[in-house]
Write a protein that holds these residues in place. Structure first.
Motif, PDB file in Angstrom:
ATOM      1  N   ALA A  73      11.114  33.747  25.559  1.00  0.00           N
ATOM      2  CA  ALA A  73      12.078  33.233  24.588  1.00  0.00           C
ATOM      3  C   ALA A  73      13.332  34.112  24.613  1.00  0.00           C
ATOM      4  O   ALA A  73      13.242  35.334  24.585  1.00  0.00           O
ATOM      5  N   GLY A  74      14.474  33.481  24.719  1.00  0.00           N
ATOM      6  CA  GLY A  74      15.738  34.210  24.720  1.00  0.00           C
ATOM      7  C   GLY A  74      16.048  34.956  26.003  1.00  0.00           C
ATOM      8  O   GLY A  74      16.950  35.777  26.045  1.00  0.00           O
ATOM      9  N   ALA A  75      15.303  34.687  27.074  1.00  0.00           N
ATOM     10  CA  ALA A  75      15.479  35.403  28.343  1.00  0.00           C
ATOM     11  C   ALA A  75      16.643  34.831  29.145  1.00  0.00           C
ATOM     12  O   ALA A  75      16.458  34.091  30.099  1.00  0.00           O
ATOM     13  N   VAL A  76      17.849  35.183  28.732  1.00  0.00           N
ATOM     14  CA  VAL A  76      19.064  34.810  29.450  1.00  0.00           C
ATOM     15  C   VAL A  76      19.706  36.119  29.875  1.00  0.00           C
ATOM     16  O   VAL A  76      20.101  36.926  29.037  1.00  0.00           O
ATOM     17  N   TYR A  77      19.774  36.345  31.187  1.00  0.00           N
ATOM     18  CA  TYR A  77      20.202  37.633  31.712  1.00  0.00           C
ATOM     19  C   TYR A  77      21.514  37.511  32.475  1.00  0.00           C
ATOM     20  O   TYR A  77      21.734  36.566  33.212  1.00  0.00           O
ATOM     21  N   GLU A  78      22.363  38.517  32.295  1.00  0.00           N
ATOM     22  CA  GLU A  78      23.650  38.569  32.973  1.00  0.00           C
ATOM     23  C   GLU A  78      23.583  39.494  34.181  1.00  0.00           C
ATOM     24  O   GLU A  78      22.702  40.354  34.277  1.00  0.00           O
ATOM     25  N   ARG A  79      24.554  39.343  35.057  1.00  0.00           N
ATOM     26  CA  ARG A  79      24.712  40.227  36.213  1.00  0.00           C
ATOM     27  C   ARG A  79      24.761  41.669  35.720  1.00  0.00           C
ATOM     28  O   ARG A  79      25.455  41.982  34.761  1.00  0.00           O
ATOM     29  N   GLY A  80      23.990  42.535  36.368  1.00  0.00           N
ATOM     30  CA  GLY A  80      23.934  43.935  35.970  1.00  0.00           C
ATOM     31  C   GLY A  80      22.710  44.285  35.146  1.00  0.00           C
ATOM     32  O   GLY A  80      22.486  45.453  34.834  1.00  0.00           O
ATOM     33  N   THR A  81      21.897  43.293  34.799  1.00  0.00           N
ATOM     34  CA  THR A  81      20.675  43.556  34.036  1.00  0.00           C
ATOM     35  C   THR A  81      19.686  44.312  34.910  1.00  0.00           C
ATOM     36  O   THR A  81      19.432  43.932  36.055  1.00  0.00           O
ATOM     37  N   VAL A  82      19.123  45.372  34.373  1.00  0.00           N
ATOM     38  CA  VAL A  82      18.160  46.191  35.106  1.00  0.00           C
ATOM     39  C   VAL A  82      16.771  45.584  34.922  1.00  0.00           C
ATOM     40  O   VAL A  82      16.341  45.318  33.793  1.00  0.00           O
ATOM     41  N   MET A  83      16.096  45.349  36.038  1.00  0.00           N
ATOM     42  CA  MET A  83      14.815  44.650  36.028  1.00  0.00           C
ATOM     43  C   MET A  83      13.655  45.576  36.399  1.00  0.00           C
ATOM     44  O   MET A  83      13.820  46.491  37.199  1.00  0.00           O
ATOM     45  N   ALA A  84      12.482  45.299  35.811  1.00  0.00           N
ATOM     46  CA  ALA A  84      11.241  45.997  36.132  1.00  0.00           C
ATOM     47  C   ALA A  84      10.287  44.997  36.775  1.00  0.00           C
ATOM     48  O   ALA A  84      10.262  43.821  36.405  1.00  0.00           O
ATOM     49  N   ARG A  85       9.508  45.455  37.735  1.00  0.00           N
ATOM     50  CA  ARG A  85       8.538  44.578  38.393  1.00  0.00           C
ATOM     51  C   ARG A  85       7.281  44.509  37.530  1.00  0.00           C
ATOM     52  O   ARG A  85       6.722  45.516  37.135  1.00  0.00           O
ATOM     53  N   THR A  86       6.826  43.283  37.257  1.00  0.00           N
ATOM     54  CA  THR A  86       5.637  43.087  36.442  1.00  0.00           C
ATOM     55  C   THR A  86       4.453  42.572  37.245  1.00  0.00           C
ATOM     56  O   THR A  86       3.340  42.539  36.746  1.00  0.00           O
ATOM     57  N   GLY A  87       4.707  42.139  38.476  1.00  0.00           N
ATOM     58  CA  GLY A  87       3.634  41.620  39.312  1.00  0.00           C
ATOM     59  C   GLY A  87       4.175  41.008  40.584  1.00  0.00           C
ATOM     60  O   GLY A  87       5.337  41.205  40.937  1.00  0.00           O
TER      61      GLY A  87
END
Length: 127
Positions: free
Chosen positions: A31-45
């Motif tokens: 819910a609310g997962a709208v991401y912009e360029r530059g968002t730092v991501m973590a690997r979940t699987g």
């Protein structure tokens, strides 16, 4: 004759000494997962084909393995609020520390060492 357009200066990339490497990922729906360029991501699987499954780095909301940053979102905008979305991320390069986006109350100070360990180097950029 078609008109030509120019894009405004992108302040995310902060150098070209380290090569910029990209990779395709899948972003977890939330819910609310709208991401912009530059968002730092973590690997979940991993998906069945080996594609990384990721979500935004957020220390307070994540399980232990999900707090480690591994990539920076390259796409302008990704809306994963309703369904899993494919996106492109940078997995290596030099980036403007002030242009990176983190979840919750996380900041560059929280994750800079982990980003550097992942070959995502941060720099201060003069404006």
């Amino acid at each position: 004759m078609p008109a030509y357009e120019s894009r405004p200066y992108d302040n995310l990339i902060a150098g070209m000494v380290q090569p910029i490497v990209t990779q395709s990922i899948l972003i977890e729906p939330a819910a609310g997962a709208v991401y912009e360029r530059g968002t730092v991501m973590a690997r979940t699987g991993f998906a069945a084909d080996g594609t990384w499954i990721c979500k935004i780095v957020d220390t307070a909301a994540a399980a232990a393995g999900e707090k480690v940053p591994v990539a920076v979102l390259a796409d302008e905008l990704v809306d994963a609020s309703a369904a899993q979305q494919r996106a492109t991320v940078y997995t290596q390069g030099e980036f403007n520390r002030d242009a990176l986006i983190f979840g919750g109350t996380d900041t560059i100070a929280t994750h800079e060492a982990a980003l550097n360990n992942a070959k995502i180097y941060t720099k201060r950029v003069v404006k």
